[in-house]
Scaffold this active site. Structure first.
Site, mmCIF file in Angstrom:
data_model
loop_
_atom_site.group_PDB
_atom_site.id
_atom_site.type_symbol
_atom_site.label_atom_id
_atom_site.label_comp_id
_atom_site.label_asym_id
_atom_site.label_seq_id
_atom_site.Cartn_x
_atom_site.Cartn_y
_atom_site.Cartn_z
ATOM 1 N N GLU A 145 -5.094 -15.089 34.619
ATOM 2 C CA GLU A 145 -6.262 -14.519 34.891
ATOM 3 C C GLU A 145 -7.270 -14.058 33.999
ATOM 4 O OE1 GLU A 145 -4.493 -11.344 37.418
ATOM 5 O OE2 GLU A 145 -3.510 -12.763 38.702
ATOM 6 N N ASN B 166 -3.832 -20.017 34.622
ATOM 7 C CA ASN B 166 -3.797 -19.833 35.983
ATOM 8 C C ASN B 166 -4.792 -18.575 36.408
ATOM 9 O OD1 ASN B 166 -1.928 -19.945 38.340
ATOM 10 N ND2 ASN B 166 -1.240 -17.999 37.872
ATOM 11 N N HIS C 293 -4.120 -16.871 46.700
ATOM 12 C CA HIS C 293 -3.875 -15.724 47.418
ATOM 13 C C HIS C 293 -5.064 -15.511 48.472
ATOM 14 C CE1 HIS C 293 -0.474 -14.621 45.210
ATOM 15 N NE2 HIS C 293 -1.200 -14.372 43.925
ATOM 16 N N GLU D 240 0.516 -19.822 43.907
ATOM 17 C CA GLU D 240 1.031 -18.630 44.009
ATOM 18 C C GLU D 240 0.524 -18.411 45.635
ATOM 19 O OE1 GLU D 240 -0.104 -15.276 41.485
ATOM 20 O OE2 GLU D 240 0.220 -16.471 39.715
ATOM 21 N N ASP E 49 -0.194 -17.753 49.249
ATOM 22 C CA ASP E 49 0.231 -17.004 50.563
ATOM 23 C C ASP E 49 -1.118 -16.656 51.302
ATOM 24 O OD1 ASP E 49 -0.949 -14.791 49.168
ATOM 25 O OD2 ASP E 49 1.015 -14.041 48.712
HETATM 26 O O1 G3I Z 1 9.803 -2.575 37.018
HETATM 27 C C1 G3I Z 1 9.578 -1.320 37.896
HETATM 28 C C2 G3I Z 1 10.535 -0.567 38.350
HETATM 29 O O2 G3I Z 1 11.259 -0.262 37.144
HETATM 30 C C3 G3I Z 1 10.195 0.567 39.200
HETATM 31 O O3 G3I Z 1 11.312 1.365 39.639
HETATM 32 C C4 G3I Z 1 9.521 0.019 40.506
HETATM 33 C C5 G3I Z 1 8.728 1.206 41.371
HETATM 34 O O4 G3I Z 1 7.929 0.814 42.155
HETATM 35 O O5 G3I Z 1 8.515 -0.727 40.078
HETATM 36 C C6 G3I Z 1 8.762 -1.806 39.280
HETATM 37 O O6 G3I Z 1 7.520 -2.641 38.944
HETATM 38 C C7 G3I Z 1 6.923 -3.268 39.853
HETATM 39 C C8 G3I Z 1 7.128 -4.791 39.258
HETATM 40 O O7 G3I Z 1 6.389 -5.486 40.306
HETATM 41 C C9 G3I Z 1 8.374 -5.447 39.256
HETATM 42 O O8 G3I Z 1 9.121 -5.170 40.529
HETATM 43 C C10 G3I Z 1 5.670 -2.885 40.135
HETATM 44 O O9 G3I Z 1 5.382 -1.659 40.469
HETATM 45 C C11 G3I Z 1 4.924 -3.809 40.983
HETATM 46 O O10 G3I Z 1 3.405 -3.364 40.887
HETATM 47 C C12 G3I Z 1 4.839 -5.235 40.390
HETATM 48 O O11 G3I Z 1 4.403 -5.923 41.314
HETATM 49 C C13 G3I Z 1 3.977 -7.344 40.827
HETATM 50 C C14 G3I Z 1 2.688 -7.436 40.681
HETATM 51 O O12 G3I Z 1 2.390 -8.929 40.199
HETATM 52 C C15 G3I Z 1 1.999 -6.715 39.544
HETATM 53 O O13 G3I Z 1 0.713 -7.071 39.351
HETATM 54 C C16 G3I Z 1 4.600 -8.323 41.848
HETATM 55 O O14 G3I Z 1 6.017 -8.038 42.282
HETATM 56 C C17 G3I Z 1 4.312 -9.664 41.792
HETATM 57 O O15 G3I Z 1 4.755 -10.470 42.825
HETATM 58 C C18 G3I Z 1 2.810 -10.031 41.614
HETATM 59 O O16 G3I Z 1 2.580 -11.111 40.973
HETATM 60 C C19 G3I Z 1 1.318 -11.506 40.669
HETATM 61 C C20 G3I Z 1 1.358 -12.606 39.659
HETATM 62 O O17 G3I Z 1 1.993 -12.250 38.708
HETATM 63 C C21 G3I Z 1 -0.072 -12.992 39.139
HETATM 64 N N1 G3I Z 1 -1.003 -13.418 40.200
HETATM 65 C C22 G3I Z 1 -0.999 -12.163 41.138
HETATM 66 C C23 G3I Z 1 0.287 -12.022 41.697
HETATM 67 C C24 G3I Z 1 0.176 -10.816 43.119
HETATM 68 O O18 G3I Z 1 -0.150 -9.694 42.431
#
Ligand code: G3I
Length: 405
Positions: free
Chosen positions: A219, A260, A296, A324, A326
């Protein structure tokens, strides 16, 4: 009308001597399954594949045929209250048969405790490729400068390898999910260059020979095609891209190196910026092998000209992948929205299918149960090809159609 394959085990709800039963939506059979093979009252055990059977509320399943000799060959016509998939193909097997390298999915460590989820994830005929959704990111792998942790990423790499699934690495350099030491340090160009080289080199090197392709840069652009303002760009300008790509190449010469991004699937300012970047990197002999189109999307809002845009990229000598995918909707889902979603899945998959240099497709998790969408876009969801109960949606058939099935 929902067409489901109902196994012989569906009859077992009628049998006496039941010791333990699975509850609604629980697993009730499949290769390797050692738990209950019958369901609690009001549910029917439905077989989706030899790997997975599930207790579905009987009100959603009306069985008219059940005389099978095995779980894999049994057939039945069933009906349910919402439309679902009728396709019988496995998506990776199909993609391979149509000349693609893989059909795959993202997954994440917390989901892996869900054995019913694992039963489908582990099916190498369904998913020939895995992307760790979070566990290879900078905050997960180098939370403290110079200290690397591989626990989460290794778990997914091990799982994929056990299943014979290839891996995409995600990612080396991204503005998001950075540990605080990256965002709060006062960098010079030299110290940040060194930090990027150490991070990308160590990360890619740790998995040398095990990863098909890496999202080295994630990004880099704003939607208007300008460079995203982040610690990397603000300190190093555009040179951070070359620094990271060269570090990744040195660490694993055989991995395909990708940039990406999202909203580059159709022609426009952002796609043009990415195309120009590819040309610039190629002209400077910077290693770049592929462009990832995250994809997305929103139901009914796919851009036009996707195939033509894809071809503009492959004409520059890079491969491409849908990384990615969806397609979300405003909830609740309706038959009309699910039908449009099916068409939209066909549209994007068929664009990849039509372009030789599009090597594969990854969905950003396969089930609505673990989709990132609802927590990010309030009131939206249902973006994946399987619903939250692991039932295939019309979108599944849309994917199969897109591959030409
Ligand atoms: O790791 C912490 C954990 O310690 C805590 O307890 C918990 C509480 O909410 O949060 C955890 O972190 C989360 C993390 O995923 C791991 O699970 C974050 O809050 C959450 O915001 C994060 O979301 C991820 C997101 O990227 C962040 O931008 C999604 O799972 C993940 O699917 C998403 O993937 C991204 C790609 O990497 C890039 N392109 C977009 C895509 C969708 O946003």
């Amino acid at each position: 009308m929902l067409k489901l394959s109902v196994s012989f085990t569906a009859l077992s709800v009628l049998l006496p001597f039941v010791s333990a039963q699975s509850a609604t939506w629980g697993q009730c059979g499949g290769v390797g399954w050692s738990g209950a093979t019958t369901c609690t009252s009001g549910n029917t055990c439905v077989s989706y594949s030899q790997y997975y059977s599930q207790c579905v509320p009987s009100s959603q399943v009306t069985t008219s045929v059940s005389s099978a000799s095995s779980a894999t060959s049994s057939s039945a016509s069933s009906s349910a209250s919402s439309p679902a998939s009728t396709s019988t193909v496995k998506l990776h097997t199909l993609a391979k048969s149509k000349g693609k390298l893989y059909f795959g999915t993202a997954t994440d460590n917390p989901e892996l405790t869900d054995t019913a989820y694992d039963a489908i994830l582990d099916d190498g005929a369904m998913f020939g490729q895995i992307t760790p959704g979070n566990s290879m990111k900078w905050d997960a792998t180098e939370p403290t400068q110079g200290t690397f942790t591989w626990t989460g990423a290794d778990q997914i790499v091990d799982l994929a390898q056990a299943n014979g699934q290839i891996l995409r690495g995600h990612n080396c350099v991204w503005y998001n999910q950075l540990p605080s030491w990256v965002t709060s340090t006062t960098w010079t160009a030299a110290t940040l260059t060194s930090a990027i080289q150490t991070h990308c080199g160590t990360l890619v090197g740790h998995y040398k020979g095990q990863i098909y392709s890496w999202d080295v840069i994630n990004e880099p652009f704003n939607d208007d095609g300008t460079w995203r303002s982040d610690v990397f760009y603000n300190t190093l300008g555009t040179t951070y891209v070359q620094i990271a790509l060269e570090a990744a190449r040195a660490a694993d010469p055989d991995a395909k190196l990708y940039i990406n991004d999202y909203n580059i699937e159709g022609p426009g300012a952002k796609a043009t910026a990415m195309l120009n970047l590819v040309q610039t990197l190629k002209a400077a002999s910077v290693p770049i092998d592929g462009i990832g189109f995250q994809s997305h999307f929103i139901v009914g809002e796919l851009p036009s000209g996707i195939q033509t845009n894809f071809e503009a990229f492959t004409a520059q000598g890079v491969e491409i992948a849908i990384t990615e995918l969806d397609i979300r909707m405003t909830l609740p889902s309706t038959p009309a929205l699910l039908a449009q979603q099916k068409k939209d899945y066909t549209t994007i998959i068929s664009a990849c299918q039509a372009v030789t240099g599009c090597v594969g497709v990854t969905v950003w998790d396969w089930t609505d149960k673990y989709s990132w969408v609802p927590s990010t876009f309030s009131g939206q969801g249902a973006a994946c090809p399987w619903d939250e109960n692991f039932i295939r949606k019309p979108a599944y058939d849309g994917i199969a159609i897109g591959f030409g099935n």
